[in-house]
Scaffold this motif. Structure first.
Motif, PDB file in Angstrom:
ATOM      1  N   ASP A   1       0.727  -1.400  -0.007  1.00  0.00           N
ATOM      2  CA  ASP A   1       0.053  -0.042  -0.071  1.00  0.00           C
ATOM      3  C   ASP A   1       0.873   1.078  -0.065  1.00  0.00           C
ATOM      4  O   ASP A   1       0.345   2.402  -0.449  1.00  0.00           O
ATOM      5  CB  ASP A   1      -1.061   0.014   1.030  1.00  0.00           C
ATOM      6  N   ASN A   2       2.201   1.300   0.427  1.00  0.00           N
ATOM      7  CA  ASN A   2       2.884   2.464   0.547  1.00  0.00           C
ATOM      8  C   ASN A   2       3.827   2.357  -0.727  1.00  0.00           C
ATOM      9  O   ASN A   2       4.404   3.598  -0.889  1.00  0.00           O
ATOM     10  CB  ASN A   2       3.925   2.392   1.643  1.00  0.00           C
TER      11      ASN A   2
ATOM     12  N   CYS B   1      -3.747   1.172  -7.050  1.00  0.00           N
ATOM     13  CA  CYS B   1      -4.529   1.419  -5.629  1.00  0.00           C
ATOM     14  C   CYS B   1      -6.036   0.994  -6.093  1.00  0.00           C
ATOM     15  O   CYS B   1      -6.523   1.615  -6.893  1.00  0.00           O
ATOM     16  CB  CYS B   1      -4.233   2.700  -5.417  1.00  0.00           C
ATOM     17  N   GLY B   2      -6.653   0.419  -5.023  1.00  0.00           N
ATOM     18  CA  GLY B   2      -8.022   0.156  -5.130  1.00  0.00           C
ATOM     19  C   GLY B   2      -8.434  -0.655  -6.318  1.00  0.00           C
ATOM     20  O   GLY B   2      -9.594  -1.019  -6.633  1.00  0.00           O
TER      21      GLY B   2
ATOM     22  N   ASP C   1      -7.473   2.815   0.627  1.00  0.00           N
ATOM     23  CA  ASP C   1      -7.465   1.910  -0.546  1.00  0.00           C
ATOM     24  C   ASP C   1      -6.278   0.889  -0.513  1.00  0.00           C
ATOM     25  O   ASP C   1      -5.267   1.052   0.087  1.00  0.00           O
ATOM     26  CB  ASP C   1      -7.380   2.533  -1.927  1.00  0.00           C
ATOM     27  N   LYS C   2      -6.496  -0.680  -0.944  1.00  0.00           N
ATOM     28  CA  LYS C   2      -5.487  -1.368  -0.641  1.00  0.00           C
ATOM     29  C   LYS C   2      -4.651  -1.530  -2.294  1.00  0.00           C
ATOM     30  O   LYS C   2      -5.547  -1.249  -3.373  1.00  0.00           O
ATOM     31  CB  LYS C   2      -6.179  -2.826  -0.642  1.00  0.00           C
ATOM     32  N   CYS C   3      -3.556  -2.131  -2.090  1.00  0.00           N
ATOM     33  CA  CYS C   3      -3.005  -2.239  -3.485  1.00  0.00           C
ATOM     34  C   CYS C   3      -3.050  -3.708  -4.232  1.00  0.00           C
ATOM     35  O   CYS C   3      -2.771  -4.674  -3.284  1.00  0.00           O
ATOM     36  CB  CYS C   3      -1.466  -1.966  -3.314  1.00  0.00           C
TER      37      CYS C   3
ATOM     38  N   ASN D   1       4.610   5.200  -4.136  1.00  0.00           N
ATOM     39  CA  ASN D   1       3.436   5.503  -4.653  1.00  0.00           C
ATOM     40  C   ASN D   1       2.421   5.069  -3.584  1.00  0.00           C
ATOM     41  O   ASN D   1       1.855   3.884  -3.770  1.00  0.00           O
ATOM     42  CB  ASN D   1       3.246   4.929  -5.809  1.00  0.00           C
ATOM     43  N   LYS D   2       1.756   5.975  -2.436  1.00  0.00           N
ATOM     44  CA  LYS D   2       1.141   5.486  -1.468  1.00  0.00           C
ATOM     45  C   LYS D   2      -0.406   5.427  -1.990  1.00  0.00           C
ATOM     46  O   LYS D   2      -0.948   6.629  -2.514  1.00  0.00           O
ATOM     47  CB  LYS D   2       1.268   6.358  -0.246  1.00  0.00           C
ATOM     48  N   CYS D   3      -1.290   4.513  -1.485  1.00  0.00           N
ATOM     49  CA  CYS D   3      -2.689   4.571  -1.916  1.00  0.00           C
ATOM     50  C   CYS D   3      -3.238   5.333  -0.714  1.00  0.00           C
ATOM     51  O   CYS D   3      -2.993   5.571   0.267  1.00  0.00           O
ATOM     52  CB  CYS D   3      -2.985   3.123  -1.799  1.00  0.00           C
ATOM     53  N   SER D   4      -4.297   6.126  -1.165  1.00  0.00           N
ATOM     54  CA  SER D   4      -5.008   6.692  -0.424  1.00  0.00           C
ATOM     55  C   SER D   4      -6.416   6.427   0.046  1.00  0.00           C
ATOM     56  O   SER D   4      -6.646   5.474  -0.636  1.00  0.00           O
ATOM     57  CB  SER D   4      -5.361   8.465  -0.981  1.00  0.00           C
TER      58      SER D   4
ATOM     59  N   CYS E   1       2.932   1.342  -4.257  1.00  0.00           N
ATOM     60  CA  CYS E   1       1.825   0.368  -5.202  1.00  0.00           C
ATOM     61  C   CYS E   1       2.314   0.631  -6.484  1.00  0.00           C
ATOM     62  O   CYS E   1       1.939   1.887  -6.978  1.00  0.00           O
ATOM     63  CB  CYS E   1       0.498   0.725  -4.707  1.00  0.00           C
TER      64      CYS E   1
END
Length: 159
Positions: free
Chosen positions: A135-136, A156-157, A149-151, A143-146, A138
């Motif tokens: 998730d951090n 993301c998502g 959201d899961k990677c 590239n962190k998911c906001s 991705c």
């Protein structure tokens, strides 16, 4: 009516093939990106210059550019002896007679010679990281998911 049934079957089969092909294309592209991340990369290294003016010493910073893979020798020409580069985002070491950024180089991750071997791994901040499910990181490093959201599969998502 038989033509409609055949067309419908063809459409269903085609739609079932498109999703795996899309993921395969992403996989191949991601693997190529991993290997070619730094092909044309240059490292900007700031070096201190000391100037002497009227009893006062002034410290200025001067920048030099070292190209990725620049020739070095640990004993005689160690131009990349653990020096920070690119405003602290890189750390250069002489690995097998070539300058390498051990913070992001997949073949020298963290230290010279440590390879990220698993498919989908990249060297993120000196650690081999699976960018398909982190998730951090991705899809690529940092590239962190906001929004919680899961990677999944590097997106993301991804559902």
């Amino acid at each position: 009516m038989a033509n409609i049934g055949t067309t419908l079957k063809f459409t269903i089969i085609l739609s079932l093939l498109i999703n795996p092909l899309t993921l395969f294309t992403k996989l191949v592209s991601s693997t190529n990106d991993i290997e070619n991340d730094e092909d044309d990369e240059e490292y900007v290294v700031e070096t201190p210059l000391l100037l002497r003016r009227h009893k006062a010493t002034s410290r200025l910073l001067s920048s030099i550019i070292i190209k990725k893979g620049a020739h070095c020798d640990v004993v005689t020409n160690n131009i990349c002896n653990g020096i920070p580069a690119n405003k602290g985002k890189g750390l250069l070491f002489c690995c097998k007679k070539h300058c390498r950024n051990v913070v992001s180089d997949r073949n020298n991750c963290g230290v010279c010679g440590h390879k990220c071997k698993v498919l989908g791994e990249r060297c993120c901040n000196g650690v081999c990281t699976n960018v398909w499910y982190n998730d951090n990181h991705c899809g690529k490093c940092n590239n962190k998911c906001s929004n919680g959201d899961k990677c999944g599969n590097g997106f993301c998502g991804y559902a």
